[in-house]
Design an enzyme around this catalytic site. Sequence first.
Site, PDB file in Angstrom:
ATOM      1  N   LYS A  45       0.827  -1.212   0.000  1.00  0.00           N
ATOM      2  CA  LYS A  45       0.000   0.000   0.000  1.00  0.00           C
ATOM      3  C   LYS A  45       0.861   1.261   0.000  1.00  0.00           C
ATOM      4  O   LYS A  45       0.549   2.245  -0.684  1.00  0.00           O
ATOM      5  CB  LYS A  45      -0.932  -0.004   1.213  1.00  0.00           C
ATOM      6  CG  LYS A  45      -1.732   1.290   1.384  1.00  0.00           C
ATOM      7  CD  LYS A  45      -2.675   1.560   0.206  1.00  0.00           C
ATOM      8  CE  LYS A  45      -3.279   2.954   0.248  1.00  0.00           C
ATOM      9  NZ  LYS A  45      -3.939   3.285   1.514  1.00  0.00           N
TER      10      LYS A  45
ATOM     11  N   LYS B 155       2.630  12.066   5.161  1.00  0.00           N
ATOM     12  CA  LYS B 155       2.817  11.020   6.167  1.00  0.00           C
ATOM     13  C   LYS B 155       3.034   9.669   5.497  1.00  0.00           C
ATOM     14  O   LYS B 155       3.973   8.936   5.825  1.00  0.00           O
ATOM     15  CB  LYS B 155       1.603  11.000   7.102  1.00  0.00           C
ATOM     16  CG  LYS B 155       1.616   9.913   8.170  1.00  0.00           C
ATOM     17  CD  LYS B 155       0.859   8.652   7.745  1.00  0.00           C
ATOM     18  CE  LYS B 155      -0.595   8.922   7.466  1.00  0.00           C
ATOM     19  NZ  LYS B 155      -1.319   7.663   7.082  1.00  0.00           N
TER      20      LYS B 155
END
Length: 293
Positions: free
Chosen positions: A174, A244
């Site tokens: 991911k 992030k």
Amino acid sequence: MSAYPTIGFIGLGVMGEPICRNLLKKSGRRVLAFDLAAEPLARLRGEGAGIAACVADVLKQSDMVFLCLPSARHVRAVFEGDGILKNIRTGQVVIDLGTSSVSQTCDFARQLADKGASWVDAPIARTRQAAQDGTLSVMVGTTAALHAAIEPLIRCFATDVTHCGGVGAGQVTKILNNMVLFETVNALAEAVAVARHNGVDAKLLLETLSKGSADSFALRNHGMKAILPGAYPERAFSTEYALKDLSYALELARDAGIKIRGAELIGTILQETIDAGSGDKYFPVIAKHIDRA
């Protein structure tokens, strides 16, 4: 499946609430929800979900617990204190749907394994609409046996479920998905900016690119639905969240001794966009700042 009669769900944000709703409607299980915000809890209560008083309450009443939280920091907050580690029971399964640090994921998995429980990384991909429609893509990191046991529940909110390998493999996959997405969206933003300044209609440009080798999910969604109309809402996947997630990819590359220059550049662009005041806006807002430059 019969081993998990009660499903706990922690984190009812933009993605979490519709995922929880799909589990409630499709799983045939009791669903117990918790969030710090009252509004999504009230909505789900009205649809038949149980409401937990705190994280510990979720753990004490559930057999399987899904987490859908914004970052590794938020996951750690529910893991520590009077949270997951303190209240976990033998045989329980915790499934993290967020994109999080691989090292933290493996650490949490080891700690739960010591208590006879399991931690599964199953980060979700695709849009808010896909979460509502139950058509997400999920990348799973766990054993083959546990993947087989939990996949039917994941398919309550996902149409594509990929077993990527052991613990941490879902997160790696991911994280790299997002890295490629961010770099692609930046390329689209640059293309639109150059086209506009050279008298080519941006809509025409993207429609034409979609018919050729430059076509992509990012073009048809982030390009046509965000960059083209200049629609960068808050409470979507923000620039801060994007940075992030990119930081996890940079960490993986750094640990492997690999220099990923494109990812480093998009990191700089995301930080410049945040510094310009667009940290809370949907991350394709980088296009707005590229055009201004």
